[in-house]
Design a protein around this motif. Structure first.
Motif, PDB file in Angstrom:
ATOM      1  N   GLY A 124       0.810  -1.207   0.000  1.00 53.42           N
ATOM      2  CA  GLY A 124       0.000   0.000   0.000  1.00 53.42           C
ATOM      3  C   GLY A 124       0.839   1.251   0.000  1.00 53.42           C
ATOM      4  O   GLY A 124       0.484   2.262  -0.592  1.00 53.42           O
ATOM      5  N   LEU A 125       1.977   1.173   0.687  1.00 57.43           N
ATOM      6  CA  LEU A 125       2.830   2.366   0.780  1.00 57.43           C
ATOM      7  C   LEU A 125       3.566   2.622  -0.523  1.00 57.43           C
ATOM      8  O   LEU A 125       3.710   3.766  -0.943  1.00 57.43           O
ATOM      9  CB  LEU A 125       3.827   2.188   1.920  1.00 57.43           C
ATOM     10  N   LEU A 126       4.035   1.563  -1.176  1.00 59.20           N
ATOM     11  CA  LEU A 126       4.930   1.765  -2.315  1.00 59.20           C
ATOM     12  C   LEU A 126       4.381   1.288  -3.648  1.00 59.20           C
ATOM     13  O   LEU A 126       4.448   2.009  -4.630  1.00 59.20           O
ATOM     14  CB  LEU A 126       6.270   1.056  -2.041  1.00 59.20           C
ATOM     15  N   SER A 127       3.813   0.074  -3.691  1.00 58.91           N
ATOM     16  CA  SER A 127       3.506  -0.514  -5.000  1.00 58.91           C
ATOM     17  C   SER A 127       2.569   0.354  -5.814  1.00 58.91           C
ATOM     18  O   SER A 127       2.728   0.493  -7.025  1.00 58.91           O
ATOM     19  CB  SER A 127       2.875  -1.886  -4.829  1.00 58.91           C
ATOM     20  N   GLY A 128       1.586   0.934  -5.158  1.00 57.78           N
ATOM     21  CA  GLY A 128       0.628   1.727  -5.914  1.00 57.78           C
ATOM     22  C   GLY A 128       0.915   3.209  -5.871  1.00 57.78           C
ATOM     23  O   GLY A 128       0.123   4.006  -6.352  1.00 57.78           O
ATOM     24  N   ASN A 129       2.054   3.573  -5.302  1.00 61.22           N
ATOM     25  CA  ASN A 129       2.365   4.980  -5.128  1.00 61.22           C
ATOM     26  C   ASN A 129       2.779   5.598  -6.458  1.00 61.22           C
ATOM     27  O   ASN A 129       3.712   5.136  -7.113  1.00 61.22           O
ATOM     28  CB  ASN A 129       3.508   5.092  -4.114  1.00 61.22           C
ATOM     29  N   GLY A 157       8.461 -10.667 -13.815  1.00 61.37           N
ATOM     30  CA  GLY A 157       8.032  -9.301 -14.118  1.00 61.37           C
ATOM     31  C   GLY A 157       7.574  -9.165 -15.552  1.00 61.37           C
ATOM     32  O   GLY A 157       7.382 -10.146 -16.272  1.00 61.37           O
ATOM     33  N   TYR A 158       7.386  -7.928 -15.961  1.00 64.76           N
ATOM     34  CA  TYR A 158       6.827  -7.642 -17.282  1.00 64.76           C
ATOM     35  C   TYR A 158       7.872  -7.065 -18.229  1.00 64.76           C
ATOM     36  O   TYR A 158       8.116  -7.607 -19.292  1.00 64.76           O
ATOM     37  CB  TYR A 158       5.656  -6.672 -17.155  1.00 64.76           C
ATOM     38  N   ASN A 159       8.463  -5.936 -17.862  1.00 75.19           N
ATOM     39  CA  ASN A 159       9.379  -5.273 -18.798  1.00 75.19           C
ATOM     40  C   ASN A 159      10.834  -5.320 -18.345  1.00 75.19           C
ATOM     41  O   ASN A 159      11.696  -4.844 -19.037  1.00 75.19           O
ATOM     42  CB  ASN A 159       9.034  -3.787 -18.984  1.00 75.19           C
ATOM     43  N   PHE A 177      11.327  -4.830  -8.066  1.00 76.81           N
ATOM     44  CA  PHE A 177      10.778  -4.567  -6.729  1.00 76.81           C
ATOM     45  C   PHE A 177       9.574  -5.452  -6.452  1.00 76.81           C
ATOM     46  O   PHE A 177       9.494  -6.113  -5.412  1.00 76.81           O
ATOM     47  CB  PHE A 177      10.395  -3.092  -6.630  1.00 76.81           C
ATOM     48  N   ILE A 178       8.629  -5.506  -7.390  1.00 76.20           N
ATOM     49  CA  ILE A 178       7.424  -6.296  -7.098  1.00 76.20           C
ATOM     50  C   ILE A 178       7.754  -7.783  -7.092  1.00 76.20           C
ATOM     51  O   ILE A 178       7.124  -8.551  -6.368  1.00 76.20           O
ATOM     52  CB  ILE A 178       6.263  -5.973  -8.063  1.00 76.20           C
ATOM     53  N   VAL A 179       8.770  -8.174  -7.876  1.00 78.56           N
ATOM     54  CA  VAL A 179       9.173  -9.584  -7.829  1.00 78.56           C
ATOM     55  C   VAL A 179       9.704  -9.918  -6.441  1.00 78.56           C
ATOM     56  O   VAL A 179       9.362 -10.944  -5.849  1.00 78.56           O
ATOM     57  CB  VAL A 179      10.224  -9.866  -8.923  1.00 78.56           C
ATOM     58  N   ARG A 180      10.502  -9.021  -5.886  1.00 76.59           N
ATOM     59  CA  ARG A 180      11.031  -9.274  -4.534  1.00 76.59           C
ATOM     60  C   ARG A 180       9.900  -9.353  -3.517  1.00 76.59           C
ATOM     61  O   ARG A 180       9.894 -10.205  -2.630  1.00 76.59           O
ATOM     62  CB  ARG A 180      11.994  -8.170  -4.135  1.00 76.59           C
ATOM     63  N   LEU A 181       8.951  -8.441  -3.679  1.00 73.14           N
ATOM     64  CA  LEU A 181       7.841  -8.426  -2.721  1.00 73.14           C
ATOM     65  C   LEU A 181       7.049  -9.732  -2.805  1.00 73.14           C
ATOM     66  O   LEU A 181       6.664 -10.304  -1.784  1.00 73.14           O
ATOM     67  CB  LEU A 181       6.943  -7.227  -3.044  1.00 73.14           C
ATOM     68  N   GLU A 182       6.838 -10.197  -4.029  1.00 72.97           N
ATOM     69  CA  GLU A 182       6.061 -11.429  -4.182  1.00 72.97           C
ATOM     70  C   GLU A 182       6.869 -12.640  -3.713  1.00 72.97           C
ATOM     71  O   GLU A 182       6.312 -13.586  -3.154  1.00 72.97           O
ATOM     72  CB  GLU A 182       5.649 -11.595  -5.645  1.00 72.97           C
ATOM     73  N   GLU A 183       8.182 -12.597  -3.916  1.00 72.25           N
ATOM     74  CA  GLU A 183       9.012 -13.709  -3.447  1.00 72.25           C
ATOM     75  C   GLU A 183       8.891 -13.884  -1.951  1.00 72.25           C
ATOM     76  O   GLU A 183       8.995 -15.002  -1.431  1.00 72.25           O
ATOM     77  CB  GLU A 183      10.478 -13.453  -3.805  1.00 72.25           C
ATOM     78  N   PRO A 192       0.551  -2.937 -13.750  1.00 69.53           N
ATOM     79  CA  PRO A 192       0.239  -4.026 -12.826  1.00 69.53           C
ATOM     80  C   PRO A 192       1.132  -3.936 -11.590  1.00 69.53           C
ATOM     81  O   PRO A 192       2.334  -3.689 -11.699  1.00 69.53           O
ATOM     82  CB  PRO A 192       0.529  -5.281 -13.639  1.00 69.53           C
ATOM     83  N   THR A 193       0.542  -4.097 -10.422  1.00 73.60           N
ATOM     84  CA  THR A 193       1.333  -3.995  -9.198  1.00 73.60           C
ATOM     85  C   THR A 193       1.669  -5.354  -8.621  1.00 73.60           C
ATOM     86  O   THR A 193       2.256  -5.430  -7.554  1.00 73.60           O
ATOM     87  CB  THR A 193       0.589  -3.172  -8.142  1.00 73.60           C
ATOM     88  N   ARG A 194       1.257  -6.393  -9.277  1.00 72.43           N
ATOM     89  CA  ARG A 194       1.643  -7.738  -8.836  1.00 72.43           C
ATOM     90  C   ARG A 194       2.359  -8.434  -9.985  1.00 72.43           C
ATOM     91  O   ARG A 194       1.961  -8.280 -11.138  1.00 72.43           O
ATOM     92  CB  ARG A 194       0.396  -8.562  -8.462  1.00 72.43           C
ATOM     93  N   PRO A 195       3.404  -9.174  -9.702  1.00 72.74           N
ATOM     94  CA  PRO A 195       4.076  -9.883 -10.791  1.00 72.74           C
ATOM     95  C   PRO A 195       3.257 -11.080 -11.261  1.00 72.74           C
ATOM     96  O   PRO A 195       2.317 -11.511 -10.603  1.00 72.74           O
ATOM     97  CB  PRO A 195       5.387 -10.324 -10.158  1.00 72.74           C
ATOM     98  N   ARG A 196       3.648 -11.595 -12.432  1.00 76.31           N
ATOM     99  CA  ARG A 196       3.016 -12.831 -12.892  1.00 76.31           C
ATOM    100  C   ARG A 196       3.581 -13.999 -12.104  1.00 76.31           C
ATOM    101  O   ARG A 196       4.715 -13.945 -11.617  1.00 76.31           O
ATOM    102  CB  ARG A 196       3.335 -13.039 -14.374  1.00 76.31           C
TER     103      ARG A 196
END
Lengths: 369, 174, 417
Positions: free
Chosen positions: A191-196, A252-254, A261-267, C398-402
């Motif tokens: 909430g603090l970073l991903s959607g900021n 990730g995508y690109n 960052f989001i990959v680390r968060l999901e990991e 997208p804010t979540r990875p695949r």
């Protein structure tokens, strides 16, 4: 305006003493205004020649050295080294030892990624708040390490053939508390970073790595996954019984900083999943195979690798049947992840260079060894 | 599970693409001829069957009379890992061709091998001492670095109760 | 202003301006001509220092900021020196005075010494025109808004001097950034304030407060967009965190402050807070109705209301500092020119139209509430529409990875595995 206003590029030293180099690392950036037109890395300020030192000590004595390479994930480093020696000497680890190793390695991944995303957010300019929040959670994990191994940072917990000590009775409730507390923290961080908007503006499209580039530059870990390559040693080459656990590889995508960052968060979420499974199915029995202290593996060589928080951590050992390794080589993920730093930073601004460096998540102890 | 190719499997892959590139094979590794190295690795990288695209690890090893440079190359899609080696003879000026044109990720690791072993990589765009400073005396990871007078070696080999090390087959060069 | 309970006797603490007026009138009778002006300035300075600067700057500015940010960052903040750590700012100041003020060898020494002094002066001058109460304004000049804008542009020169003189590349970066930023953000700032000026028809700050009191509405409700633009611009000019690119700690170490130490640095640091407080006070005056609070000022001293509003606004600065990351220099410039400036122009257009309509209706009191409602809706719509027009598409990020189950090679976007 070129031609009307004469401007001259100048060299700016980002580091060795700079708030964002995460240690004593230096980028000699040639800048034209704010734009980086050339970047050169200078490293070695922390070089201790561990590979040479390790050639003079026994296999067991080398384990503490591996703590000191990547000092933010000592458990993973111990594990990689022990796996290499076990592969070299053909030692089997009992199931309980393997499960403990998995739990420890995943806790270490949580702690290390906490540091990584906190420091990365700090590099983008979020004034200390994310880093403090991440440290709050990391402390709890370090407490677990302290209870289990007696040390918080340089744990020296893995042994050849298993782990040093069995788990203490406090261990399980503490880990359960982590499993309970961590998902809310991750949601908070998201909430603090991903959607900021500001964070996205700073990191989206910054330091883009195409999958071809990422592969060709030998990158690994979240750098590779951020570029959309589904590669995780835990899945591809399972060790310590990772094949028993159900988890996903986030990609990730690109391949920009935001994706890393989001990959680390999901990991971190996936790590929690693994810890949950490993803790629920923690087998009994011995936690270590007894191996002689002065181990003399047969002549040969072995390359074992693990998925450390920063990427593929490999140990290449050559044995000449002596008590100490004939050659001890570390494949340091954060060193090799820097291969593409120039390609990522040149063309961006100085602020982008800092963000890119933060997204690589370097540990200078590992770069210089 | 990643399949670690044996030396002969790796040699078969290399031999099929670039005939005459393999020097010899061992159980775990395939020795390539230095002059065919770059060509072979490029062919292995581009070939869809071999698909060895990711240079995982590159390091040097000192065997007293020669140096070996070890390449661990893996494929993501085939999920296999091959180990190639080249030898560089002589201690004065060992040289192997650089694989940086094929694998960009090799450049830092080659710099490191040059820094610590003194192995020159011909064709490297910018070979410099990456960890130590320019002008550092000697090559630290060579076995004869820090050799003591009288042929003694530092380390465990000289302590009581531990079997002595192999005698160096080559005279130590200052 | 209803006369209820309000006296203009000196003992009425609700407006200390009465007291100072009595003193000055008495002094004027005794003292020779002219001395009374010096006395007035002195009284104003001491009173505002005691009433406002001392508690605000030390307690709320330094201590409060550190405590609040500490809370936001799940730590305690200063809590050792004095009760609840309240004396921490004083201890910091003593430490800073003791420290050696280093000057680099190749620095331009004179300019480097002068810069902090020049930086301090406008921060003090700004308080001259801000009304604390009905009579509590040191210099009630009719063009106080322009005065404020002019004086608040001065510190940019001091920061540029600081950055240039230190002979440090990071300092130079900071100086370059702050100058370009000040130029960019001055125009939307003035445009935003112009809206308020057009609505109230005065450029006197006291007049604006009187307007808010007369129509029983704060400017923030009539022009929410102007307040947002003002807040963003002023935090850019003050180097507060979301836009503190001039002293971006993680990028260019500390920008123009890199080579400063000791009390020279302390002056910059303390006056940064001083400027932030002055800007907050200005915003409280223009947008939040100053020392009035819908009649509450008849029971509670107006200056307390004003201070509370100032600190409320200042809390916004602390809050953004504690949460938001920093923008890049070019993004900031683009934001000012492409986003804030057009919005400011739109806002001005709307306000001018409304003012015209309003004057045709003989300034009917009820109409202003309609305008407020219309403007709030219009502001939201404008921001949204202009952002979409500029290519802002949040749903495409997208804010979540695949997630994939199987390791393998590259998986292109859009392909499931």
């Amino acid at each position: 305006m070129t031609g009307i206003i004469k401007s001259e590029p100048f060299v700016i030293n980002i580091g060795p003493q700079h708030p964002s180099t995460h240690g004593v690392f230096r980028i000699k950036a040639t800048v034209d205004g704010e734009k980086v037109i050339d970047a050169e890395m200078v490293m070695g300020y922390l070089h201790r020649s561990m590979e040479k030192l390790a050639e003079e000590r026994t296999y067991t004595q080398n384990i503490p050295f591996t703590d000191r390479t990547d000092y933010l994930s000592s458990m993973s480093n111990n594990l990689g080294y022990c796996l290499a020696v076990e592969k070299l000497a053909g030692i089997e680890v009992p199931p309980r030892g393997n499960a403990i190793r998995v739990i420890m390695a995943e806790l270490q991944r949580l702690a290390s990624h906490c540091m990584a995303i906190g420091a990365f957010a700090n590099d983008t300019g979020a004034w200390q708040t994310p880093v403090m929040w991440a440290f709050r959670e990391r402390e709890k994990i370090l407490d677990i390490f302290e209870v289990t191994s007696g040390a918080r940072l340089t744990c020296n917990y893995m042994r050849i053939g298993g782990v040093a000590f069995d788990l203490r009775p406090e261990f399980e409730p503490m880990v359960r508390r982590i499993l309970r507390d961590f998902p809310p923290f991750l949601d908070e961080m998201e909430g603090l970073l991903s959607g900021n908007e500001i964070f996205i503006a700073r990191t989206r499209g910054v330091g883009v790595l195409t999958p071809e580039m990422a592969t060709n530059a030998s990158l690994s870990g979240p750098m590779l996954r951020g570029s959309g390559i589904a590669w995780d040693i835990r899945k591809a080459d399972p060790y310590c019984g990772y094949e028993q656990y159900d988890f996903d590889i986030p990609i990730g995508y690109n391949g920009d900083s935001y994706d890393r960052f989001i990959v680390r968060l999901e990991e971190m979420r996936q790590s929690l999943k693994i810890i949950q499974q490993a803790l629920d199915g923690l087998p009994g029995g011995p936690f270590r195979t007894e191996v002689p202290l002065a181990l003399r593996p047969p002549k040969g060589e072995a390359y074992a690798r693990i998925e450390s928080p920063r990427g593929e951590l490999g140990y290449y050992l050559v044995s000449d049947e002596g008590p100490s390794p004939y050659r001890f080589h570390i494949r340091p993920p954060s060193f090799i992840n820097l291969s593409a730093l120039k390609e990522m930073t040149v063309g961006g601004t100085v602020a982008d260079a800092i963000v890119v460096l933060g997204s690589i998540d370097i540990v200078v102890g590992e770069i210089d060894r | 599970m990643t399949r670690e190719l044996t030396g002969s499997e790796a040699a078969a892959l290399a031999e099929a693409l670039v005939p005459g590139s393999v020097d010899r094979t061992t159980e775990t590794a395939c020795y390539l001829k230095p002059d065919r190295l770059v060509e072979t690795l490029r062919a292995l990288r581009d070939d869809p069957d071999a698909n060895l695209v990711h240079l995982t690890n590159l390091c040097g090893v000192d065997y007293w009379d020669h140096f070996e440079v070890v390449y661990h190359i893996q494929s993501f899609e085939k999920n296999h890992l091959a180990c190639f080696k080249v030898e560089a003879w002589g201690r004065e000026n060992p040289e192997v061709p650089s694989v940086t044109p094929v694998f960009h990720g090799a450049w830092m690791q080659e710099c490191e091998a040059y820094d610590l072993f003194g192995i020159r990589f011909a064709g490297h765009p910018n070979l410099y001492r990456i960890l130590l400073w320019e002008g550092y005396p000697g090559w630290p990871l060579r076995k004869d670095f820090l050799a003591m007078p009288g042929g003694l070696q530092p380390g465990l080999g000289e302590f009581a109760g531990v079997a002595p090390r192999q005698e160096p087959p080559v005279k130590v060069i200052e | 202003m209803t006369p209820f309970l309000v006296s203009d006797k000196w003992y009425d603490i609700r407006d200390l301006g009465n007291l100072s007026r009595e003193i000055l009138e008495a002094a004027d009778r005794i003292l020779p001509f002219g001395v009374v002006y010096v006395l007035a300035a002195l009284i104003g300075f001491v009173a505002s220092f005691l009433l406002f600067v001392l508690p605000s700057q030390l307690i709320v500015g330094v201590y409060g900021e550190r405590r609040i940010i500490g809370r936001m960052q799940s730590r305690l903040g200063p809590n050792r020196v004095g009760p609840f750590g309240l004396l921490q700012p004083i201890a910091d100041a003593i430490k800073l005075i003791q420290k050696e003020a280093l000057t680099p060898t190749r620095a331009d020494r004179a300019v480097m010494y002068i810069a902090p002094i020049i930086f301090v002066m406008p921060a003090v001058l700004l308080w001259a025109v801000i009304p604390f109460g009905e009579n509590m304004v040191i210099a009630d000049i009719p063009v106080s808004l322009m005065y404020f804008l002019a004086v608040s542009s001065l510190p940019v020169i001091a920061t540029f001097m600081a950055g240039w003189s230190a002979n440090n590349k990071y300092s130079l970066f900071g100086a370059m950034r702050i100058v370009s930023m000040a130029i960019s953000y001055e125009s939307p700032l003035v445009l935003a304030l112009l809206g308020a000026v057009v609505m109230t028809g005065t450029i006197s700050l006291s007049g604006m407060v009187a307007w808010a009191d007369e129509f029983n509405i704060w400017m923030v409700f009539v022009q929410p967009l102007a307040l947002v633009i003002y807040f963003i611009c002023v935090s850019a000019e003050l180097n507060r965190t979301p836009v503190d690119i001039a002293e971006a700690e993680s990028e260019i170490v500390a920008g123009y402050l890199t080579e400063y130490s000791g009390m020279k640095w302390g002056l910059f640091y303390g006056m940064d807070i001083g400027y932030a407080l002055a800007a907050s006070g200005f915003a409280a005056t223009v947008f939040l109705g100053g020392w009035t609070f819908f009649g509450l000022e008849q029971w509670v001293p107006g200056w307390l209301i004003f201070i509370a509003k100032t600190h409320l606004f200042y809390f916004l600065f602390i809050w953004t500092r504690g949460t938001l990351p920093r923008l890049r220099a070019d993004q900031l410039m683009a934001f000012a020119w492409k986003f804030l400036l057009p919005l400011g122009v739109f806002n001005l257009l709307i306000v001018s139209t409304e003012r015209m309509l309003w004057s045709e209706q003989d300034y009917a009191k009820g109409l202003i509430y309609v305008f407020a409602l219309v403007n709030i809706i219009l502001s939201v719509a404008l921001v949204y529409a202009w952002a979409r027009f500029n290519g802002y598409r949040p749903e495409r990020t997208p804010t979540r990875p695949r997630l994939v189950k199987q390791a393998g090679g590259y998986i292109p976007v859009g392909e499931r595995s």
